[in-house]
Design a protein around this motif. Structure first.
Motif, PDB file in Angstrom:
ATOM      1  N   GLY A  92      -4.968 -36.651 -22.556  1.00  0.00           N
ATOM      2  CA  GLY A  92      -4.870 -37.567 -23.682  1.00  0.00           C
ATOM      3  C   GLY A  92      -4.950 -36.835 -25.014  1.00  0.00           C
ATOM      4  N   LEU A  93      -5.805 -35.858 -25.043  1.00  0.00           N
ATOM      5  CA  LEU A  93      -5.998 -35.125 -26.282  1.00  0.00           C
ATOM      6  C   LEU A  93      -4.729 -34.379 -26.673  1.00  0.00           C
ATOM      7  N   ALA A  94      -4.129 -33.716 -25.687  1.00  0.00           N
ATOM      8  CA  ALA A  94      -2.907 -32.972 -25.969  1.00  0.00           C
ATOM      9  C   ALA A  94      -1.820 -33.923 -26.466  1.00  0.00           C
ATOM     10  N   GLY A 136       2.370 -32.366 -41.670  1.00  0.00           N
ATOM     11  CA  GLY A 136       1.424 -31.753 -42.604  1.00  0.00           C
ATOM     12  C   GLY A 136       0.106 -31.402 -41.944  1.00  0.00           C
ATOM     13  N   LEU A 137      -0.323 -32.234 -40.990  1.00  0.00           N
ATOM     14  CA  LEU A 137      -1.593 -31.975 -40.323  1.00  0.00           C
ATOM     15  C   LEU A 137      -1.518 -30.722 -39.467  1.00  0.00           C
ATOM     16  N   VAL A 138      -0.335 -30.456 -38.971  1.00  0.00           N
ATOM     17  CA  VAL A 138      -0.181 -29.249 -38.167  1.00  0.00           C
ATOM     18  C   VAL A 138      -0.375 -28.023 -39.039  1.00  0.00           C
ATOM     19  N   HIS A 183       3.204 -24.421 -25.775  1.00  0.00           N
ATOM     20  CA  HIS A 183       3.144 -23.558 -26.953  1.00  0.00           C
ATOM     21  C   HIS A 183       2.626 -24.278 -28.188  1.00  0.00           C
ATOM     22  N   ALA A 184       2.480 -25.586 -28.093  1.00  0.00           N
ATOM     23  CA  ALA A 184       2.016 -26.325 -29.271  1.00  0.00           C
ATOM     24  C   ALA A 184       0.772 -27.131 -28.922  1.00  0.00           C
ATOM     25  N   VAL A 185      -0.264 -26.420 -28.567  1.00  0.00           N
ATOM     26  CA  VAL A 185      -1.526 -27.074 -28.236  1.00  0.00           C
ATOM     27  C   VAL A 185      -2.567 -26.612 -29.252  1.00  0.00           C
ATOM     28  N   PRO A 186      -2.768 -27.399 -30.327  1.00  0.00           N
ATOM     29  CA  PRO A 186      -3.654 -26.960 -31.411  1.00  0.00           C
ATOM     30  C   PRO A 186      -5.048 -26.585 -30.919  1.00  0.00           C
ATOM     31  N   SER A 187      -5.525 -27.242 -29.842  1.00  0.00           N
ATOM     32  CA  SER A 187      -6.881 -26.962 -29.389  1.00  0.00           C
ATOM     33  C   SER A 187      -6.966 -25.676 -28.571  1.00  0.00           C
ATOM     34  N   ASP A 188      -5.820 -25.056 -28.278  1.00  0.00           N
ATOM     35  CA  ASP A 188      -5.814 -23.786 -27.546  1.00  0.00           C
ATOM     36  C   ASP A 188      -5.658 -22.657 -28.565  1.00  0.00           C
ATOM     37  N   ALA A 189      -6.724 -21.898 -28.746  1.00  0.00           N
ATOM     38  CA  ALA A 189      -6.718 -20.872 -29.790  1.00  0.00           C
ATOM     39  C   ALA A 189      -5.613 -19.840 -29.583  1.00  0.00           C
ATOM     40  N   ASP A 190      -5.148 -19.677 -28.341  1.00  0.00           N
ATOM     41  CA  ASP A 190      -4.125 -18.678 -28.059  1.00  0.00           C
ATOM     42  C   ASP A 190      -2.710 -19.200 -28.276  1.00  0.00           C
ATOM     43  N   SER A 191      -2.592 -20.503 -28.442  1.00  0.00           N
ATOM     44  CA  SER A 191      -1.259 -21.092 -28.621  1.00  0.00           C
ATOM     45  C   SER A 191      -0.735 -20.774 -30.015  1.00  0.00           C
ATOM     46  N   PHE A 241       0.309 -22.633 -32.070  1.00  0.00           N
ATOM     47  CA  PHE A 241      -0.174 -23.654 -32.989  1.00  0.00           C
ATOM     48  C   PHE A 241      -1.690 -23.787 -32.958  1.00  0.00           C
ATOM     49  N   GLY A 242      -2.355 -22.842 -32.313  1.00  0.00           N
ATOM     50  CA  GLY A 242      -3.810 -22.837 -32.325  1.00  0.00           C
ATOM     51  C   GLY A 242      -4.326 -22.417 -33.695  1.00  0.00           C
ATOM     52  N   HIS A 243      -5.615 -22.620 -33.901  1.00  0.00           N
ATOM     53  CA  HIS A 243      -6.210 -22.323 -35.193  1.00  0.00           C
ATOM     54  C   HIS A 243      -5.984 -20.863 -35.577  1.00  0.00           C
ATOM     55  N   GLY A 244      -5.484 -20.655 -36.776  1.00  0.00           N
ATOM     56  CA  GLY A 244      -5.313 -19.293 -37.263  1.00  0.00           C
ATOM     57  C   GLY A 244      -4.051 -18.597 -36.779  1.00  0.00           C
ATOM     58  N   GLN A 245      -3.269 -19.258 -35.934  1.00  0.00           N
ATOM     59  CA  GLN A 245      -2.028 -18.637 -35.461  1.00  0.00           C
ATOM     60  C   GLN A 245      -0.892 -18.913 -36.454  1.00  0.00           C
ATOM     61  N   LEU A 246       0.220 -18.291 -36.233  1.00  0.00           N
ATOM     62  CA  LEU A 246       1.294 -18.324 -37.231  1.00  0.00           C
ATOM     63  C   LEU A 246       2.378 -19.352 -36.928  1.00  0.00           C
ATOM     64  N   GLN A 247       2.080 -20.266 -36.012  1.00  0.00           N
ATOM     65  CA  GLN A 247       2.983 -21.379 -35.707  1.00  0.00           C
ATOM     66  C   GLN A 247       4.385 -20.873 -35.358  1.00  0.00           C
ATOM     67  N   CYS A 248       5.418 -21.497 -35.953  1.00  0.00           N
ATOM     68  CA  CYS A 248       6.789 -21.109 -35.608  1.00  0.00           C
ATOM     69  C   CYS A 248       6.961 -19.592 -35.715  1.00  0.00           C
TER      70      CYS A 248
END
Ligand code: HEC
Ligand code: HEC
Ligand code: HEC
Ligand code: HEC
Ligand code: HEC
Ligand code: HEC
Ligand code: HEC
Ligand code: HEC
Ligand code: HEC
Ligand code: HEC
Length: 315
Positions: A9-11, A23-25, A62-70, A72-79
């Protein structure tokens, strides 16, 4: 990389947020500090790339904000963890000036394949292991993106029903084999190439899934492993000495029909290859199968025998 089991559900919620409120991403991005990168991460890209195909990345692991290694995880460079620094690409371009490129993937990309693959391996060195670097795919400059599709909810090469088509694209010989009348159920979608091959490579010659060819076959044909009281040497050594695993015109997927199959190794040993009279049989005994010529009519236990008197693989 650590595997995390996140509540589904969270994902899903994160995905909906990403799709409706990009924007939230981006608010998680730290890109201002990264020279060459866009200022607002994915938000910078959506201005021009908001088509369904691009957005499908948000339906992947690849777009799981709660996974730090993704990405889209916190501090990652997204696209840009995959596409590389694209600040200039996303920026303003004067009339007549060409837009600086972002890194694209696959064989047609201007970016050399080792560089492309390097971007993926940066996060995936654990999955790749050293096998990848020893594989025919790496040494022949096959791109990760030749097999994998990143912007898709499900990656076809990861699903049994769709995988073989991708491999057949380059492996035409195996395609023609699989089309023969007797083959493993590849085209039926019941098994795939990775049932037998380690696609990323390993230390075996032909990238077998198990340490050796026969071990790979025993995964599913366990009864052929024996142990047998009377072994048939080639069966113990190499199933491929009689079978074409990708497909054949002969029943049982054997590479040649009997007696030729057997005559490749047995010439006149014991009794003539094609006995016609009882005298030509080593024991001199008559047989109703004599004229049928196929060795397997008498030697039925070609894989080995457990019968006390099966030394000639006849029972
Ligand atoms: C101002 C519009 C604009 C922005 C913002 C933008 N792009 Fe592009 N992008 C384009 C155009 C135009 C193309 C040319 C491809 C085409 O013809 O569709 C392109 C192509 C690409 C390609 C294909 C390779 C290439 O360079 O031709 C990638 C990958 C790409 N963009 C990634 C990104 C990423 C990642 C971002 C965000 C950091 C981004 N783009 C932001 C306009 C933009
Ligand atoms: C996990 C790595 C990865 C991430 C993260 C990623 N991409 Fe991609 N992108 C790829 C790959 C690989 C391709 C080649 C086609 C494919 O595999 O789907 C691609 C293709 C593209 C293309 C099409 C280029 C063309 O030639 O048509 C665009 C545009 C693009 N990506 C933009 C983006 C944007 C915008 C984001 C962020 C929202 C993003 N990508 C995130 C790996 C990634
Ligand atoms: C910023 C790090 C990062 C980068 C860069 C990256 N990945 Fe991933 N990738 C991940 C994470 C995290 C997962 C999810 C792992 C998991 O959940 O087991 C993943 C999962 C995958 C999966 C499995 C997907 C699934 O559905 O099971 C594939 C295939 C994959 N990545 C291929 C690629 C390719 C190809 C590239 C380069 C275009 C790439 N990755 C770039 C972090 C990354
Ligand atoms: C020849 C096709 C092919 C190439 C090239 C390829 N992969 Fe894969 N990959 C697969 C298949 C097939 C799977 C599914 C697992 C399996 O069956 O072995 C997979 C699975 C994965 C997974 C999921 C985790 C795992 O190991 O099962 C990741 C991550 C991944 N690949 C990343 C990459 C990266 C990064 C590259 C480039 C360095 C790459 N792959 C190149 C075919 C390929
Ligand atoms: C883009 C083209 C391409 C794709 C797609 C591709 N391969 Fe390959 N493959 C090659 C090349 C090139 C080689 C190295 C040359 C050779 O040994 O034939 C190779 C080598 C191999 C080998 C090793 C052969 C040996 O003798 O060591 C196996 C096994 C293999 N591929 C299986 C697969 C499987 C399974 C898939 C699909 C998941 C796949 N390939 C997808 C091009 C490709
Ligand atoms: C039932 C197991 C099995 C399956 C399924 C299978 N292979 Fe193989 N593959 C083998 C064996 C065994 C060999 C060793 C060579 C031989 O005996 O033909 C091999 C060899 C290869 C080679 C190397 C050929 C050479 O001439 O060196 C390639 C490439 C290959 N396989 C690709 C594929 C592809 C692509 C698929 C999926 C369409 C696939 N294989 C499915 C068992 C399998
Ligand atoms: C992932 C499981 C799997 C692996 C691994 C596997 N097989 Fe099979 N094999 C099957 C299936 C499924 C069938 C089809 C059975 C049926 O149709 O009843 C089959 C059928 C066969 C047949 C009989 C074909 C016919 O027409 O009667 C032969 C011979 C065979 N396999 C040899 C091999 C060899 C040799 C290997 C190793 C290189 C191997 N198999 C690896 C699953 C596997
Ligand atoms: C000396 C040649 C030879 C070797 C080596 C050999 N086979 Fe066979 N195999 C045969 C023949 C002959 C048949 C029967 C073909 C027919 O149906 O006419 C057969 C049939 C099969 C069948 C389908 C019928 C059954 O008995 O289940 C499978 C599965 C099979 N072999 C797997 C294997 C495996 C696995 C190996 C390696 C351990 C292997 N074979 C090694 C000759 C061989
Ligand atoms: C790849 C080579 C090869 C193939 C093909 C082959 N064999 Fe054999 N076979 C051997 C070897 C090696 C032995 C062991 C000979 C020994 O111990 O002196 C053997 C032993 C035998 C024996 C037992 C004889 C004894 O003295 O132990 C029989 C019977 C036999 N094979 C029948 C067949 C039949 C029938 C076929 C065709 C389905 C066949 N072989 C295919 C190599 C092969
Ligand atoms: C009509 C039945 C029959 C056919 C057909 C037949 N064999 Fe035999 N084979 C026998 C008998 C019976 C023996 C055992 C003789 C004995 O006990 O000394 C034997 C023994 C053998 C042996 C062991 C010889 C030895 O040194 O003791 C081999 C190897 C062999 N056969 C291979 C073959 C091959 C290869 C073919 C096909 C070209 C074949 N056979 C066709 C009946 C047959």
């Amino acid at each position: 990389m650590t595997k995390q089991n996140k509540p589904r559900g969270l994902a899903l919620a994160a995905l909906l947020v990403a799709m409706s409120f990009p924007g939230l991403v981006a608010s998680q991005a730290l890109q201002e500090d990264e020279p060459g990168y866009s200022r607002e991460g994915a938000d910078s890209c959506f201005a021009c790339h908001d088509d369904q195909q691009t957005l499908a990345i948000f339906r992947t692991k690849h777009a799981v904000p709660s996974d730090a290694d993704s990405p889209f995880g916190h501090g990652q460079l997204q696209c840009e963890s995959c596409h590389g620094p694209s600040g200039d690409h996303a920026g303003r371009v004067r009339r007549g000036q060409e837009r600086p490129a972002s890194i694209d993937f696959g064989a047609d990309s201007a970016t050399p394949i080792p560089v492309q693959n390097g971007l993926c391996i940066e996060c995936h060195s654990a999955d790749q292991g050293s096998g990848w670097h020893a594989s025919g795919h790496d040494s022949d400059d096959i791109a990760c993106a030749d097999c994998h599709v990143s912007h898709a909810a499900s990656d076809p090469v990861m699903a049994t029903a769709t995988q073989p088509e991708i491999c057949f694209d380059c492996h035409q010989y195996e395609r023609s084999q699989a089309l023969k009348p007797f083959s493993h159920p590849l085209r039926e979608g019941k098994m795939d190439c990775s049932s037998c091959h380690s696609t990323h490579g390993n230390s075996t010659d032909t990238q077998f899934a198990q340490a050796a060819l026969n071990g790979t076959c025993y995964d599913c044909h366990a009864e052929k492993r024996g142990p047998y009281l009377w072994e048939h040497a080639p069966a113990v050594e190499d199933c491929g000495s009689c079978h074409d695993p990708h497909g054949s015109n002969n029943p049982g997927m054997v590479s040649l029909r009997g007696p030729m199959l057997c005559q490749g190794c047995h010439s006149q040993a014991g009794h003539p290859s094609i006995p016609r009279t009882p005298d030509e049989l080593a024991g001199g005994m008559p047989s109703q199968y004599l004229l049928s010529r196929n060795c397997m009519n008498c030697h039925t236990a070609v894989h080995g025998s457990n019968h006390p008197s099966g030394s000639n693989l006849m029972r």
